[in-house]
Design an enzyme around this catalytic site. Sequence first.
Site, PDB file in Angstrom:
ATOM      1  N   GLU A 138       0.830  -1.201   0.000  1.00 36.61           N
ATOM      2  CA  GLU A 138       0.000   0.000   0.000  1.00 36.61           C
ATOM      3  C   GLU A 138       0.870   1.258   0.000  1.00 36.61           C
ATOM      4  O   GLU A 138       1.861   1.345   0.739  1.00 36.61           O
ATOM      5  CB  GLU A 138      -0.894  -0.025   1.244  1.00 36.61           C
ATOM      6  CG  GLU A 138      -1.809   1.176   1.427  1.00 36.61           C
ATOM      7  CD  GLU A 138      -2.633   1.079   2.698  1.00 36.61           C
ATOM      8  OE1 GLU A 138      -3.629   1.815   2.802  1.00 36.61           O
ATOM      9  OE2 GLU A 138      -2.293   0.263   3.585  1.00 36.61           O
TER      10      GLU A 138
ATOM     11  N   LYS B 181      -8.918   2.452  -2.777  1.00 32.86           N
ATOM     12  CA  LYS B 181      -9.251   1.773  -1.525  1.00 32.86           C
ATOM     13  C   LYS B 181     -10.692   2.096  -1.138  1.00 32.86           C
ATOM     14  O   LYS B 181     -11.126   3.256  -1.201  1.00 32.86           O
ATOM     15  CB  LYS B 181      -8.293   2.238  -0.424  1.00 32.86           C
ATOM     16  CG  LYS B 181      -8.391   1.486   0.895  1.00 32.86           C
ATOM     17  CD  LYS B 181      -7.255   1.930   1.819  1.00 32.86           C
ATOM     18  CE  LYS B 181      -7.251   1.157   3.131  1.00 32.86           C
ATOM     19  NZ  LYS B 181      -6.096   1.540   3.973  1.00 32.86           N
TER      20      LYS B 181
ATOM     21  N   CYS C 125      -5.388  -3.127   1.926  1.00 33.88           N
ATOM     22  CA  CYS C 125      -5.307  -3.193   3.390  1.00 33.88           C
ATOM     23  C   CYS C 125      -6.672  -3.417   4.062  1.00 33.88           C
ATOM     24  O   CYS C 125      -7.174  -4.521   4.096  1.00 33.88           O
ATOM     25  CB  CYS C 125      -4.616  -1.955   3.936  1.00 33.88           C
ATOM     26  SG  CYS C 125      -3.824  -2.242   5.548  1.00 33.88           S
TER      27      CYS C 125
ATOM     28  N   LYS D  76       0.234 -10.185  15.952  1.00 30.90           N
ATOM     29  CA  LYS D  76      -0.668  -9.786  14.870  1.00 30.90           C
ATOM     30  C   LYS D  76      -0.593 -10.711  13.666  1.00 30.90           C
ATOM     31  O   LYS D  76      -1.595 -10.915  12.968  1.00 30.90           O
ATOM     32  CB  LYS D  76      -0.371  -8.355  14.438  1.00 30.90           C
ATOM     33  CG  LYS D  76      -1.428  -7.767  13.492  1.00 30.90           C
ATOM     34  CD  LYS D  76      -1.212  -6.290  13.263  1.00 30.90           C
ATOM     35  CE  LYS D  76      -2.319  -5.686  12.420  1.00 30.90           C
ATOM     36  NZ  LYS D  76      -2.139  -4.224  12.230  1.00 30.90           N
TER      37      LYS D  76
ATOM     38  N   SER E 210      17.584   0.484  31.028  1.00 35.66           N
ATOM     39  CA  SER E 210      18.687   0.959  30.201  1.00 35.66           C
ATOM     40  C   SER E 210      19.515  -0.205  29.664  1.00 35.66           C
ATOM     41  O   SER E 210      20.077  -0.121  28.564  1.00 35.66           O
ATOM     42  CB  SER E 210      19.572   1.938  30.978  1.00 35.66           C
ATOM     43  OG  SER E 210      20.127   1.339  32.132  1.00 35.66           O
TER      44      SER E 210
ATOM     45  N   THR F 279      15.031   5.673  27.829  1.00 31.90           N
ATOM     46  CA  THR F 279      15.007   4.288  28.335  1.00 31.90           C
ATOM     47  C   THR F 279      13.803   3.957  29.205  1.00 31.90           C
ATOM     48  O   THR F 279      13.746   2.876  29.781  1.00 31.90           O
ATOM     49  CB  THR F 279      16.294   4.020  29.151  1.00 31.90           C
ATOM     50  OG1 THR F 279      16.356   4.926  30.253  1.00 31.90           O
ATOM     51  CG2 THR F 279      17.528   4.188  28.288  1.00 31.90           C
TER      52      THR F 279
ATOM     53  N   GLU G  94       6.213   3.005  33.618  1.00 34.13           N
ATOM     54  CA  GLU G  94       6.613   4.309  34.150  1.00 34.13           C
ATOM     55  C   GLU G  94       5.912   5.444  33.418  1.00 34.13           C
ATOM     56  O   GLU G  94       5.437   6.401  34.049  1.00 34.13           O
ATOM     57  CB  GLU G  94       8.128   4.463  34.012  1.00 34.13           C
ATOM     58  CG  GLU G  94       8.926   3.488  34.861  1.00 34.13           C
ATOM     59  CD  GLU G  94      10.415   3.501  34.521  1.00 34.13           C
ATOM     60  OE1 GLU G  94      11.182   2.893  35.284  1.00 34.13           O
ATOM     61  OE2 GLU G  94      10.785   4.117  33.501  1.00 34.13           O
TER      62      GLU G  94
END
Length: 563
Positions: A48, A123, A159, A202, A317, A417, A422
């Site tokens: 695509e 499309k 797609c 996927k 890290s 990192t 977090e």
Amino acid sequence: MKISTTNWHCSIAQLNPIIGDISSNAKKIKEKAELAVKQGAKLLLTPELSLCGYPPRDLLLHKSFIDAMEAQLQQLAQEIPSEISVLVGFASFNAFAHEQGTKPLYNSVALINNGKIHQIYHKRLLPTYDVFEEDRYFSAGNEVNFFTLDGVKIGLTICEDLWNDEQFWGKKTYAINPIQDLVNEGVDLIINLSASPYIVGKQKLREGLLKHIGKKYQTPIIYVNQVGGNDDLIFDGFSCAVNKQGETIARCHPYQEDLICLELDKNSLDLVSNYLQDLIDCEEEEIYQTLVLGVKDYARKCGFSKAILGLSGGIDSALVATIAVSALGKENVLGVLMPSPYSSDHSVIDAENLVKNLGINSEKIAIQEGMNSFDLMLNSLFKDTEFGVAEENLQSRIRGTLLMAIANKFGYLLLSTGNKSEMAVGYCTLYGDMNGGLAVIGDVPKTKVFNICKWINRNGEIIPHNILIKPPSAELKPNQKDEDSLPPYDILDDILERYINQHQSMNDIEKAGHNLETIKKVIKLVTRAEFKRKQAPPVLKITDRAFGTGWKMPIAYKLYSLN
């Protein structure tokens, strides 16, 4: 591979385009067409929007960009060998947009051969979820797309046109089903040209859908996917083909460009098995290879050859450094150790051991003098107050400033990192550890970080063992541990997965076994950290709910469920 002289052949070109580099992308298509001719193919399939790369985003708003694509397409048509036809993805003008009140462009595919553009197809289904915003730019095509070549009637989809099988999903997302329309036209073969970004697992979902459709309609399907990293999105490739029996009979290499030739039996009108790369069964390996490609292509396409990152002696890290080495080579990675008075000896030793194991370059810059300077400058304002978060964050910001200075001085790409856990709860510092050009593991939860690092060490120690077993800590004050401020990561990550990815309510999360007060605390942290995420570097996406272009939460809002 032995090529039959009686059956019909087409080739898949699994391409890694650079967005906007139209001439280079066209050159690559031409080169693949020449190789496909040698394979005996009569048709070459490209992904695509293969001429401009996917997603071009607001480049599509520039008329000159569309003009350049159309001019390049005309030139490409003249350069393609006459022995082969090629399907090329591009964006085309919608001549009736003004009078119809529709969008000015189509997401299109051109069929070119013998120096000409023979047909243009559009499309039909335009996705608007997650990272997709196609109705921002495109009108939907309204014609069933098929053509006949060498006696083979070929149905063409782009797609999302593939992804509306009500029986497979148990629901209908769009009013039409382009696959059903093609079957009604009696096509012999269905082709899907895609740019489908990676999320964990996927490919199994893709092939499950393809197998379902192939068997349901007794029609073979060829699926062509883009490969490579484009900003936050990573395209894993894995182009494949399924026969009438719903069996995968061909599969390209993941994470790299590939060119394979497929054979269609002219008697049975079915695809013949020939080239089948294995799927990756290990989730940790799959994620690791995806992130390596993401870093490699982000650096290459943005003009970087070297990367820098801070090494704390912690696991985040350590993982990012290992990914950077795989992506760029150990000679192109610089790790900077920046101990403070609160850094433990074992953290410094762990970081030094990681440097040795990876073979990367390193520098050590103690930040005590910087801390003293800031204390002196702020003394008149901060006097008579207790040491707290502001002072802790200064340490992170000193480190972030040093890293940015080195990156600016020597032209390095600074890799952030921080992990997804977090970033979700704001356990990160703006203008400190969030500094960088790319957030490598910003979509990887902390528990998954540990699992990936254990996988890395499967054949021997790369990440020092002590990094894997010590309690996580920011080390911004004496004896600090992450669990002083946050729930244990196994609990935190499960709550975050349910709330962020699965959109579960507090009641649903509580029914899953979590403490209600803990749930409320986590959700409040997620809400309050939104302003930080808006200022974060691009986050490499590996899940269907990443903190990137698909995350569209407001910053200033009050969470209704906690009122």
